[in-house]
Every structure is written in structure tokens, then in C-alpha cells.
Write a protein that holds these residues in place. Structure first.
Motif, PDB file in Angstrom:
ATOM      1  N   ASP A  44     -27.274  10.710   8.604  1.00  0.00           N
ATOM      2  CA  ASP A  44     -27.814  10.668   7.240  1.00  0.00           C
ATOM      3  C   ASP A  44     -27.958  12.021   6.560  1.00  0.00           C
ATOM      4  O   ASP A  44     -28.808  12.190   5.681  1.00  0.00           O
ATOM      5  CB  ASP A  44     -29.154   9.919   7.208  1.00  0.00           C
ATOM      6  CG  ASP A  44     -29.009   8.471   7.631  1.00  0.00           C
ATOM      7  OD1 ASP A  44     -27.942   7.887   7.382  1.00  0.00           O
ATOM      8  OD2 ASP A  44     -29.960   7.926   8.217  1.00  0.00           O
ATOM      9  N   THR A  45     -27.141  12.991   6.942  1.00  0.00           N
ATOM     10  CA  THR A  45     -27.172  14.275   6.249  1.00  0.00           C
ATOM     11  C   THR A  45     -26.571  14.087   4.855  1.00  0.00           C
ATOM     12  O   THR A  45     -25.818  13.133   4.620  1.00  0.00           O
ATOM     13  CB  THR A  45     -26.363  15.343   7.010  1.00  0.00           C
ATOM     14  OG1 THR A  45     -24.997  14.931   7.062  1.00  0.00           O
ATOM     15  CG2 THR A  45     -26.910  15.570   8.419  1.00  0.00           C
ATOM     16  N   PRO A  46     -26.874  14.973   3.923  1.00  0.00           N
ATOM     17  CA  PRO A  46     -26.254  14.864   2.602  1.00  0.00           C
ATOM     18  C   PRO A  46     -24.717  14.863   2.690  1.00  0.00           C
ATOM     19  O   PRO A  46     -24.058  14.113   1.964  1.00  0.00           O
ATOM     20  CB  PRO A  46     -26.768  16.106   1.863  1.00  0.00           C
ATOM     21  CG  PRO A  46     -28.095  16.389   2.504  1.00  0.00           C
ATOM     22  CD  PRO A  46     -27.897  16.046   3.960  1.00  0.00           C
ATOM     23  N   ALA A  47     -24.167  15.655   3.599  1.00  0.00           N
ATOM     24  CA  ALA A  47     -22.703  15.688   3.762  1.00  0.00           C
ATOM     25  C   ALA A  47     -22.193  14.334   4.243  1.00  0.00           C
ATOM     26  O   ALA A  47     -21.166  13.845   3.755  1.00  0.00           O
ATOM     27  CB  ALA A  47     -22.305  16.787   4.738  1.00  0.00           C
ATOM     28  N   ARG A  51     -19.470  11.899   2.414  1.00  0.00           N
ATOM     29  CA  ARG A  51     -18.247  11.421   3.077  1.00  0.00           C
ATOM     30  C   ARG A  51     -18.208   9.896   3.078  1.00  0.00           C
ATOM     31  O   ARG A  51     -17.166   9.288   2.897  1.00  0.00           O
ATOM     32  CB  ARG A  51     -18.147  11.927   4.518  1.00  0.00           C
ATOM     33  CG  ARG A  51     -18.089  13.446   4.700  1.00  0.00           C
ATOM     34  CD  ARG A  51     -16.863  14.133   4.088  1.00  0.00           C
ATOM     35  NE  ARG A  51     -17.004  14.460   2.702  1.00  0.00           N
ATOM     36  CZ  ARG A  51     -17.703  15.509   2.198  1.00  0.00           C
ATOM     37  NH1 ARG A  51     -18.339  16.343   2.969  1.00  0.00           N
ATOM     38  NH2 ARG A  51     -17.751  15.712   0.896  1.00  0.00           N
ATOM     39  N   PHE A  52     -19.368   9.276   3.314  1.00  0.00           N
ATOM     40  CA  PHE A  52     -19.451   7.816   3.283  1.00  0.00           C
ATOM     41  C   PHE A  52     -18.966   7.309   1.925  1.00  0.00           C
ATOM     42  O   PHE A  52     -18.132   6.406   1.853  1.00  0.00           O
ATOM     43  CB  PHE A  52     -20.887   7.366   3.551  1.00  0.00           C
ATOM     44  CG  PHE A  52     -21.063   5.883   3.528  1.00  0.00           C
ATOM     45  CD1 PHE A  52     -20.937   5.147   4.688  1.00  0.00           C
ATOM     46  CD2 PHE A  52     -21.371   5.218   2.340  1.00  0.00           C
ATOM     47  CE1 PHE A  52     -21.096   3.758   4.669  1.00  0.00           C
ATOM     48  CE2 PHE A  52     -21.533   3.844   2.310  1.00  0.00           C
ATOM     49  CZ  PHE A  52     -21.390   3.110   3.475  1.00  0.00           C
ATOM     50  N   LYS A  57     -16.346   3.917   0.224  1.00  0.00           N
ATOM     51  CA  LYS A  57     -16.222   3.491  -1.168  1.00  0.00           C
ATOM     52  C   LYS A  57     -17.133   2.331  -1.574  1.00  0.00           C
ATOM     53  O   LYS A  57     -16.800   1.541  -2.443  1.00  0.00           O
ATOM     54  CB  LYS A  57     -14.763   3.141  -1.492  1.00  0.00           C
ATOM     55  CG  LYS A  57     -13.818   4.309  -1.295  1.00  0.00           C
ATOM     56  CD  LYS A  57     -12.427   3.963  -1.708  1.00  0.00           C
ATOM     57  CE  LYS A  57     -11.425   5.030  -1.406  1.00  0.00           C
ATOM     58  NZ  LYS A  57     -11.730   6.363  -1.743  1.00  0.00           N
ATOM     59  N   VAL A  58     -18.282   2.215  -0.922  1.00  0.00           N
ATOM     60  CA  VAL A  58     -19.298   1.256  -1.364  1.00  0.00           C
ATOM     61  C   VAL A  58     -20.557   2.025  -1.722  1.00  0.00           C
ATOM     62  O   VAL A  58     -20.769   3.140  -1.246  1.00  0.00           O
ATOM     63  CB  VAL A  58     -19.617   0.174  -0.308  1.00  0.00           C
ATOM     64  CG1 VAL A  58     -18.408  -0.680  -0.002  1.00  0.00           C
ATOM     65  CG2 VAL A  58     -20.200   0.755   0.941  1.00  0.00           C
ATOM     66  N   PHE A  82     -16.488   6.806  11.313  1.00  0.00           N
ATOM     67  CA  PHE A  82     -17.795   6.569  10.703  1.00  0.00           C
ATOM     68  C   PHE A  82     -18.512   5.478  11.474  1.00  0.00           C
ATOM     69  O   PHE A  82     -17.926   4.444  11.794  1.00  0.00           O
ATOM     70  CB  PHE A  82     -17.653   6.098   9.249  1.00  0.00           C
ATOM     71  CG  PHE A  82     -17.132   7.135   8.321  1.00  0.00           C
ATOM     72  CD1 PHE A  82     -18.005   7.905   7.567  1.00  0.00           C
ATOM     73  CD2 PHE A  82     -15.772   7.361   8.211  1.00  0.00           C
ATOM     74  CE1 PHE A  82     -17.515   8.875   6.705  1.00  0.00           C
ATOM     75  CE2 PHE A  82     -15.278   8.328   7.356  1.00  0.00           C
ATOM     76  CZ  PHE A  82     -16.153   9.088   6.599  1.00  0.00           C
ATOM     77  N   SER A  83     -19.766   5.703  11.737  1.00  0.00           N
ATOM     78  CA  SER A  83     -20.635   4.698  12.337  1.00  0.00           C
ATOM     79  C   SER A  83     -21.891   4.653  11.485  1.00  0.00           C
ATOM     80  O   SER A  83     -22.427   5.698  11.112  1.00  0.00           O
ATOM     81  CB  SER A  83     -20.969   5.094  13.776  1.00  0.00           C
ATOM     82  OG  SER A  83     -21.977   4.275  14.295  1.00  0.00           O
TER      83      SER A  83
END
Length: 159
Positions: A44-47, A51-52, A57-58, A82-83
Motif C-alpha cells: 500500500d505504498t503510494p508507488a 502502479r495498481f 486500471k480499476v 501484483f498481489s
């Protein structure tokens, strides 16, 4: 006169602070665009949230959390892992946005291309239904969702 001088001085200092913040923010944006950060050690970092948004793209809704990501974009091939946790509705939205289909064969999970992390358990993933998409050539997207744990895995890669 003294109070006018103090006002002017404090106004200049405030403008300088605002300018420095804007410059720092713009510098971060440019750096992030050229060398995007993927944080595989902390969720849950800002980066990771950026990227998420770029890859998945949601909308980053309240159900989306525990976002970990990793990239390996060195060389001619690239892969992105991604997890994250999300609810069934978000998982379905991801499937629709990426035009993913149920992979009825569900054999090749490209595990040899994936890296090992605590948040990416290949044995657990192997047991899940895979959804996939390919451009028919060398670009692929795989998605797995565990509805019991509300855990999602997204793998984007090219060969």
C-alpha cells in the motif's frame, strides 16, 4: 511600517515554501514516469497504488488493499506482478476491463518467469482458476482470484 515588512517577508517565505513543494512534487512525478517504483517489500505504498491504477486500471476502492507489486523490466522481456485484496465485484471488473477469459487448460502459469515473495505463493495460486488474455503473440495477462480469502494475483508479461 514594521508590520508591512514582516507581512512581505512572511509572504515571500510562504511563496518559496510553496514553490519548493511544487518543484519537489513535479520532480517526483517526472522521476516516477521515467523510473517507476514498484515496492515488493511494503504494501500500500503510494508507488504501489500508482502502479495498481496504471496496470490494473480499476478504481482504487476501499476494498482494495494490501497491494504489493514487483517489476522485472530489464532486458528484452518484462514482467509485472501484483498481489492485493479485493472483493468479488472488483475482481469481476478486472476480468472485464482486461478481456480475460477462463483458461480451461489452466496448465501454463508462467511460474518460471515469476519471482518468489511471501505475498506471491505459487502453490496457492496453482489451485486457483486462471483467467488469461494474450495478444496472440508474446504479450500475456494472467489473473487469479481466491473468493474465499478475497485475494487477487495479476501477472502481466511479455516474451
Amino acid at each position: 511600517m514594521k508590520s508591512l515588512g514582516a507581512f512581505v517577508l512572511s509572504s515571500i517565505m510562504l511563496l518559496c515554501c510553496i514553490s519548493c513543494e511544487l518543484i519537489t512534487e513535479k520532480k517526483t512525478q517526472v522521476k516516477d514516469k521515467l523510473f517507476p517504483t514498484f515496492d515488493s517489500e511494503i504494501s500500500d505504498t503510494p508507488a504501489n497504488k500508482r502502479r495498481f491504477a496504471e496496470f490494473i486500471k480499476v478504481k482504487l476502492s476501499p476494498d482494495v488493499k494490501n497491494i504489493y507489486c514487483f517489476d522485472d523490466a530489464i532486458g528484452i522481456n518484462s514482467d509485472y506482478m501484483f498481489s492485493f485484496s479485493c472483493n468479488e465485484a472488483t475482481a469481476q471488473e478486472i476480468i472485464e476491463i482486461h478481456n480475460l477469459d477462463i483458461d480451461t487448460i489452466n496448465v501454463d502459469n508462467a511460474f518460471s518467469l515469476q519471482h518468489d515473495f511471501d505475498w506471491w505463493n505459487k502453490e496457492d495460486i496453482r489451485k486457483l482458476q486462471k483467467y488469461s488474455w494474450s495478444n496472440g503473440n508474446n504479450y500475456h495477462k494472467y489473473f487469479w482470484y481466491d473468493s474465499r480469502l478475497e485475494k487477487a494475483y495479476f501477472f502481466d508479461f511479455d516474451l
